[in-house]
Design a protein around this motif. Structure first.
Motif, PDB file in Angstrom:
ATOM      1  N   ARG A   1       0.869  -1.174   0.000  1.00 50.93           N
ATOM      2  CA  ARG A   1       0.000   0.000   0.000  1.00 50.93           C
ATOM      3  C   ARG A   1       0.899   1.215   0.000  1.00 50.93           C
ATOM      4  O   ARG A   1       1.988   1.175   0.580  1.00 50.93           O
ATOM      5  N   TYR A   2       0.470   2.280  -0.609  1.00 52.68           N
ATOM      6  CA  TYR A   2       1.295   3.479  -0.591  1.00 52.68           C
ATOM      7  C   TYR A   2       0.402   4.702  -0.593  1.00 52.68           C
ATOM      8  O   TYR A   2      -0.807   4.610  -0.818  1.00 52.68           O
ATOM      9  N   ARG A   3       1.036   5.814  -0.351  1.00 56.48           N
ATOM     10  CA  ARG A   3       0.293   7.063  -0.251  1.00 56.48           C
ATOM     11  C   ARG A   3       1.124   8.146  -0.904  1.00 56.48           C
ATOM     12  O   ARG A   3       2.334   8.239  -0.685  1.00 56.48           O
ATOM     13  N   THR A   4       0.524   8.948  -1.760  1.00 59.03           N
ATOM     14  CA  THR A   4       1.248  10.069  -2.340  1.00 59.03           C
ATOM     15  C   THR A   4       0.393  11.322  -2.210  1.00 59.03           C
ATOM     16  O   THR A   4      -0.837  11.238  -2.166  1.00 59.03           O
ATOM     17  N   THR A   5       1.054  12.451  -2.136  1.00 66.47           N
ATOM     18  CA  THR A   5       0.315  13.714  -2.042  1.00 66.47           C
ATOM     19  C   THR A   5       0.807  14.741  -3.060  1.00 66.47           C
ATOM     20  O   THR A   5       0.179  15.772  -3.237  1.00 66.47           O
ATOM     21  N   LYS A   6       1.915  14.437  -3.737  1.00 64.58           N
ATOM     22  CA  LYS A   6       2.486  15.440  -4.640  1.00 64.58           C
ATOM     23  C   LYS A   6       2.141  15.124  -6.092  1.00 64.58           C
ATOM     24  O   LYS A   6       2.095  13.965  -6.486  1.00 64.58           O
ATOM     25  N   ASP A   7       1.931  16.160  -6.881  1.00 64.79           N
ATOM     26  CA  ASP A   7       1.712  16.055  -8.326  1.00 64.79           C
ATOM     27  C   ASP A   7       0.651  15.026  -8.686  1.00 64.79           C
ATOM     28  O   ASP A   7       0.851  14.185  -9.563  1.00 64.79           O
ATOM     29  N   ILE A   8      -0.452  15.087  -8.003  1.00 62.60           N
ATOM     30  CA  ILE A   8      -1.527  14.140  -8.307  1.00 62.60           C
ATOM     31  C   ILE A   8      -2.312  14.638  -9.507  1.00 62.60           C
ATOM     32  O   ILE A   8      -2.586  15.841  -9.626  1.00 62.60           O
TER      33      ILE A   8
END
Lengths: 924, 436
Positions: free
Chosen positions: B277-284
């Protein structure tokens, strides 16, 4: 074929039929019957009468049937102990079975049969299983030891199972290791001092190796166990942390939280300026945020823990406030927790965003949530001054919605805002007054009344407003009554001409018609004040109020530290120490954060050993400054801190007030209103030369105080005070051969520094001189250093240097640091007191009066004493030479060598040293 | 540790009751029913303390699972265990329903005996459990088979058994992302993040060693600095890499290796499982933008206009688009006009639901509605819940790309090239809301 039909049989004579079926010849029929019995058992029917018939089915090759019979046995063996013996043979036999699954099943079930007679028979099979060749059997046997210990602890010890369990920590199979760790951890909880687990660096290494290989659950057991270890130095702490950090990426949130617990604890040991410390802090934040994308229940556990972490180390999550914004679909328990954390993280940098969010929340449906959101807006105003104006206007908007509970909540927080920023937002009072009629909650009514009383001079019809509350005076809650009383007195003092009648009315209501002693007493005080000396009354009632603090609802620091040691557990969810909700756990020792050894500012070796208590100034335990007085004036010093000690302290003070009131008021009214120790300082000659190292004081000097509190004056002169033994301030190795050891003492009211100079060098030394740098207490020598003869090698000389405290004062860090320069050596810093860092003392103290006598010799005076739940509580005061007053609450449990000390002081920095003084005095 | 585990139906009748510890009495079963299941008001916490006994519960459709304890247990572990229990049951008999639980109650007792010992969770991997908890008994096993089972259950690789064989070695990778957004009425992004999962279905023989690579910024930057010029590095040049805020892995992944080298290596379980599982918040990449316009015309009428814009390559198609526009409680009638798809006012849900089957990238569409309101004397203003959106797009909004998945099995003679691999990207809306 489905099994659900077993749930449906419900006719009469069922037990009888089952009995017949259980004895049926056909295997299949018997199995069916056992299933029916289990189904009946599940729904709560009593099928214990079938015991012999079910046990008869035990001898079978069918594993499924065997498991069912075992399940039955576990449930009913206790109620049929005699018949349970019948099963023993079968267990013993199964423990020899060639199939490891059957051996394990037998040993697993055995431990669940809680019949004393049986347990004896189980020791031999268990011993064998602990050494079984198959790891599956060994891991099951390890847990079985814990089961047996729960039934008969003595037997487990006598049979040496604990040693076998310890051996399993070195097992080659990681799961066996994990279960052994779990079992040992549980057993050691009931033997707090036994050091069962024997955590040494070697064992820790084994655990860390197993950590990488075992199941997710095993990892949790191991991490929880690791968190109880105290690394010997920072290097060891760092190396453990390095091997634990990879766990932060585990999919199982419990593994992550347990890893966080280990890291949070060991962070205490790492030097703050090191790179690793900062890297570690950075590594902690992403996994915590990730926990919030889990299922709601785990989110809840995570949020409760984050709430603690944010209080302990706000820097970890200060950038992440956005993830705590509430989602529309979050369950209410998640929403409330997020809101709590948002407020804690609110700062000038993010306040605009936070406010915009809070405004959204205030329009939601859930009443609790909306209230909390409104309260949060008020807290933002108090916390971030720049935002206060915006917060106030937001609150006004909310009041305009006229939603009843929103209005009430808003008025309560606006009261706090007025307290924080006096004379800034009074223009809104008119709007508030419009809503007077809709207020039906005591909190809101009290807040409104307070506002009216406080700003009575600006509100034209203040008397009318307050009078309207007076009509139903006796139906109001105590809180409202007290506030109303004070508000009307304030009003009277501000506008005496028009309100005389009103004030008389309220005073008579409070003193004559009320059964409430608090209200009555307060009424009498005001009455006498007003009738004796209106000028003083004005001074007292309208005195300037202390500011309210920015942070509210903070968990008391010692509790916080304890909870940090319980991250991930129920204690961290409840925010209560385990003994508050676990039965029979009073003997369990409380967990403490480790303490960094060796202080940087002195070259001395660390004194503290073992799990020492953290020395945190526990100011918040006792109500914040001026609270006793504040209570009288009905100042609300922020939301009450919900720690039980608070109320007890207030209680104690009230008693004091009641007893000494008459004599007090008969005397010097200017002195103050109550027996509040803070006021008592007027009675004490300001020259009471009590200092950080207390020593005997001539009785005459303190007689004022003694009289006031009816202490026997004889005590102070009969025995000498405590003088700390000399300690080495300057070791010879550091000072080219000169060793100085010394202590402070007091003789005939004069403070002395007693020193021993020893020459450990090969040459003789001459020309001694001493100079004190500016220090916190203005201590300077009154005479030059009286060493006139050369100091020969290996010779030593005792010197007594008289001191006084008229020198320049400069706040030092640490406070008791005194820098002295002698001409023989360069500047040498040393601290006045020893470096012992313990607050929990190991000295048996059985009777509180010996303690107070002892402390009194050292100018720590007991002003009140009471007994709560078998514990003696002593309330004491002391004063430093520089005029700092310290109030102390000393809690002593008879028979318990430890005591708890809570302090209150305007200068929290000194509390640490006061702890030390208590420590050394009481230990001596 | 966990003192007992109960399963109830929606009425609060006990379906399964297993007590592990002596301190949990029979009354605990009833205490939970009375205080939580039958409680008047909504559940305020998943942890309840009744008379010094703590109850942890989760709900799956109509079924309540409750774990009980009197000790200071690891709360996160208890919940994780309850989830795991649900997974195991689902793997054995499908949906968790009252009927299925009653039908399999013997099996459930058997499982509970195995995966929880004295309240301590034990190996709960279905792959391993299915080898010996079968409901058939274990008569026919040879000694080798038995020891193989136990070594697997207790072993380092508890999630995979030895001796798996497939004629065709095949694996499927699904990158499943849910993109979450909270936008202000003015179009300002209040919060946005992608939570993604990499789900793998592997049908591989033997005990293969796998290595998974994606366009993780840290890895790519490191490779770039080191001057590596293999084909992988070339294909990912440019700004193709993404910054991953955090990731968590299935227990098969060697975490210490990820921590030190940031490489993801593992021996996979057989069949389907979640690798990471992962989580990103930048450049979505936000696939859709919602532009709301709500106007109150007098006290009895609202005008709503909502524009949606798709923001991805025109060649791609978004599917299952649904826009949900909340309406006030006192709505009496709604007229809707939409350019595309179908829109309907659903009185029971207090919302206008606008559905579009397909929509290509870089397009826009609009709906306008007139909402008639009944006059009320309710002083409280309408709370205006946010407009929410659902959709599915065939790309990963985080920008994540799978670079490789290498399979090594030294003992059997198949190589990485013989494995047939499939990769699929699906981006779905999580909580995708625009305030109005």
């Amino acid at each position: 074929m489905t099994d659900s039909k077993y749930f449906t049989t419900n006719k009469k004579g069922e037990i009888f039929e089952l009995k017949a079926e259980l004895n049926n010849e056909k295997k299949e029929k018997r199995k069916e019957a056992v299933k029916k019995v289990i189904a009946a058992m599940t729904v709560g029917k009593d099928v214990s009468s079938l015991f012999p018939d079910v046990v008869n089915c035990m001898q079978t090759d069918n594993l499924e049937l065997k498991k069912l019979v075992y399940l039955y046995l576990m449930n009913y063996a206790k109620s049929q102990p005699d018949m349970a013996i019948m099963a023993v043979n079968s267990f013993v036999k199964d423990c020899e079975d060639p199939n490891p699954l059957i051996r394990a099943l037998a040993v697993r079930t055995m431990g669940c049969i809680r019949v004393d007679k049986i347990t004896e028979y189980l020791c031999e099979p268990l011993r064998k299983c602990l050494k079984d060749e198959d790891p599956y059997v060994r891991k099951t046997a390890a847990v079985c030891v814990a089961k047996l210990h729960d039934i008969n602890a003595q037997m487990v010890e006598d049979q040496g199972f604990l040693d076998s369990l310890r051996d399993l920590i070195a097992d080659s199979n990681p799961m066996v290791v994990a279960n052994a760790v779990a079992a040992l951890s549980e057993i050691s909880e009931s033997h707090p001092n036994s050091n069962l687990l024997d955590l040494n660096p070697q064992n820790i290494n084994k655990l860390l190796t197993a950590l990488n290989e075992c199941t997710e659950w095993g990892q949790i057991f191991i991490l929880d166990c690791l968190s109880n270890y105290n690394p010997k130095d920072e290097r060891e702490a760092q190396s453990i942390c390095e091997r634990v950090t990879p766990r932060l990426s585990h999919a199982n949130s419990a593994v992550v939280l347990s890893a966080v617990k280990v890291l949070m604890k060991f962070l205490e040991l790492l030097p703050k300026e090191s790179d690793y410390y900062n890297t570690l802090l950075k590594k902690l934040s992403p996994p915590l945020v990730t926990l919030l994308s889990g299922e709601p229940e785990v989110q809840y556990v995570a949020l409760r823990n984050i709430n603690l972490i944010v209080q302990k180390r706000p820097e970890i999550l200060k950038q992440e406030i956005k993830v705590f914004f509430v989602k529309y679909n979050d369950p209410i328990y998640v929403k409330l927790e997020k809101l709590d954390i948002m407020i804690r993280l609110a700062s000038q940098a993010n306040i605009a965003q936070v406010l915009a969010e809070l405004k959204e929340y205030a329009t939601e449906v859930d009443v609790d949530f909306v209230r909390k959101a409104v309260r949060a807006i008020g807290r933002c105003a108090i916390k971030v001054e720049q935002s206060a104006e915006r917060c106030v206007s937001t609150l006004l908007d909310l009041i305009q919605t006229k939603v009843n509970y929103v209005v009430q909540e808003a008025i309560v927080v606006i009261r706090d805002i007025f307290r924080k920023y006096p004379n800034k937002y009074e223009s809104i009072i008119a709007t508030l007054c419009e809503n007077l009629d809709s207020l039906d909650e005591p909190d809101a009514r009290a807040a409104m009344i307070w506002i009216v009383g406080e700003y009575a001079e600006r509100i034209d019809n203040a008397d009318e407003l307050l009078e309207s509350f007076l009509e139903g005076f006796h139906d109001e809650s105590t809180q409202v009554q007290l506030t109303l009383l004070t508000a009307i007195v304030k009003l009277f003092l501000k506008k005496p001409s028009e309100t005389q009648e009103l004030v008389q009315q309220v005073l008579s209501l409070a003193t004559q018609d009320s059964d409430n002693p608090d209200l009555r007493d307060r009424g009498y005080i005001y009455w006498r004040l007003l009738s004796t000396d209106p000028v003083t009354a004005k001074e007292v009632v309208l005195s300037e109020k202390p500011l309210i603090s920015e942070e509210t609802d903070l968990i008391e620091p010692t509790l916080l530290d304890e909870l940090i040691c319980h991250i991930g557990s129920l204690a961290s969810v409840y925010h209560k120490p385990p003994n508050a909700f676990v039965e029979g756990s009073h003997g369990i020792h409380r967990k403490h954060l480790p303490i960094q050894h060796g202080s940087i500012d002195t070259g001395e070796s660390p004194v503290s050993t073992g799990p020492a208590a953290p020395i945190e100034p526990a100011q918040s335990v006792i109500p914040s400054q001026g609270d006793l007085l504040g209570d009288l004036l009905n100042l609300d010093l922020g939301p009450p801190v919900n720690v039980p000690q608070v109320s007890s302290m207030q209680m104690g003070a009230v008693d004091l007030l009641g007893g000494g009131l008459d004599s007090l008021l008969g005397g010097d009214l200017g002195g103050g209103v109550g027996g509040s120790p803070a006021v008592g300082q007027n009675f004490i000659p300001s020259s009471v030369p009590n200092t950080f190292a207390p020593s005997p004081t001539p009785a005459a000097l303190s007689s004022g105080l003694n009289d006031l509190f009816e202490l026997s004056t004889g005590m102070a002169v009969t025995t000498g005070g405590y003088v700390a033994p000399k300690t080495v301030w300057l070791p010879a190795v550091k000072a080219k051969g000169l060793e100085i050891s010394g202590t402070f003492s007091r003789r005939q009211g004069q403070m002395y520094m007693d020193m021993t100079f020893t020459n450990k060098a090969l040459q003789h030394m001459t020309d001694f001189a001493i100079q004190f740098n500016k220090n916190s207490f203005g201590v300077i020598p009154t005479t030059p250093l009286p060493i006139h003869t050369p100091l020969m090698p290996s010779q030593s000389i005792d010197v007594s240097l008289p001191l006084n405290t008229i020198g320049p004062v400069m706040k030092m860090d640490p406070l008791n640091n005194l820098q002295v320069t002698s001409n023989v050596h360069r500047m040498v810093p040393w601290s006045v007191l020893g470096k012992s860092r313990r607050a929990d003392l190991q000295r048996p103290i059985s009777q509180s009066h010996t303690v107070s006598g002892k402390l009194q010799n050292d100018n720590i005076y007991t002003i009140a004493k009471r007994n709560v739940e078998g514990q003696d509580m002593l309330y004491q005061s002391l004063k430093l030479t520089n005029g700092i007053w310290i109030l102390a609450e000393l809690r002593i449990q008879p028979g318990n060598p430890n005591y708890t000390l809570s302090l209150k002081c305007r200068a929290p920095e000194v509390s640490q040293y006061v702890y030390q003084v208590y420590d050394s005095v009481l230990k001596n | 540790m966990i003192g007992g585990l109960f399963i109830y139906n929606h009425k609060g009748e006990v379906l399964i009751s297993r007590v592990y510890r002596d301190d949990i009495g029979r009354h605990a079963v009833d205490a939970f029913r009375v205080n939580v299941i039958h409680a008047r008001q909504q559940v305020r916490s998943p942890v309840t303390n009744i008379a010094r006994t703590s109850f942890f519960h989760v709900k799956r459709s109509n079924i309540w699972l409750a774990a009980v304890t009197k000790q200071n247990v690891n709360a996160a572990m208890v919940f994780e265990f309850l989830y795991k229990m649900c997974d195991v049951m689902a793997a054995y008999f499908g949906k968790i329903s009252e009927e299925n639980i009653k039908n399999n109650f013997v099996l459930i007792y058997e499982l509970l005996d195995e995966i929880l010992d004295f309240g301590y969770p034990q190996n709960s991997e279905t792959g391993a459990l299915k080898t010996f908890i079968t409901q058939q008994g274990i008569k026919g096993q040879t000694k080798e088979e038995q020891s193989q089972i136990t070594s697997q259950v207790t072993g380092q690789i508890g999630w995979r058994r030895e001796g798996i064989k497939y004629r065709r070695n095949e694996l499927f990778l699904d990158v499943l992302e849910s993109v979450n957004l909270l936008m202000s009425p003015q179009g300002q992004v209040l919060s946005a993040h992608v939570s993604g999962r990499v789900v793998m279905k592997s049908y591989l023989s033997g005990m293969p060693e796998c290595k998974f690579g994606m366009n993780d910024k840290i890895v790519i930057d490191k490779a770039g600095k080191g001057g590596v010029t293999d084909d992988v590095a070339k294909s990912t040049t440019g700004k193709q890499s993404i910054a991953i805020d955090d990731c968590t892995f299935n227990q098969c992944v060697r975490l210490s290796k990820f921590d030190s080298e940031r490489s993801i290596s593992f021996i996979p379980p057989d069949g389907e499982y979640e690798l990471m599982r992962y989580r990103t918040t930048k450049d979505i990449i936000l696939p859709f933008r919602v532009i709301p316009l709500v106007r109150e015309v007098g006290r009895t009428k609202l005008e709503v206009k909502v524009v949606i814009k798709s923001n991805f390559k025109p060649s791609l198609l978004a599917q299952k688009i649904e826009v949900r526009i909340p309406t006030p409680l006192n709505t009496s009638g709604v007229q809707v006009i939409c350019m595309k798809g179908k829109a309907k006012y659903k009185a029971s849900e207090n919302a206008i639901v606008w559905k579009i089957k397909r929509m290509a990238g870089m397009k826009e569409s609009q709906i306008s509605a007139e909402i008639e309101l009944l006059p009320t004397n309710d002083k409280k203003k309408w709370a205006r819940p946010p407009i929410s959106m659902n959709f599915e797009v065939p790309f990963a909004p985080s920008g994540l790309k799978v670079r490789y998945l290498k399979v090594f099995e030294s003992k059997l003679n198949y190589s990485d090239h013989d494995v047939i691999k499939w990769v699929r990207y699906i981006g779905r809306s999580g909580i995708y809301e625009t305030r109005c």
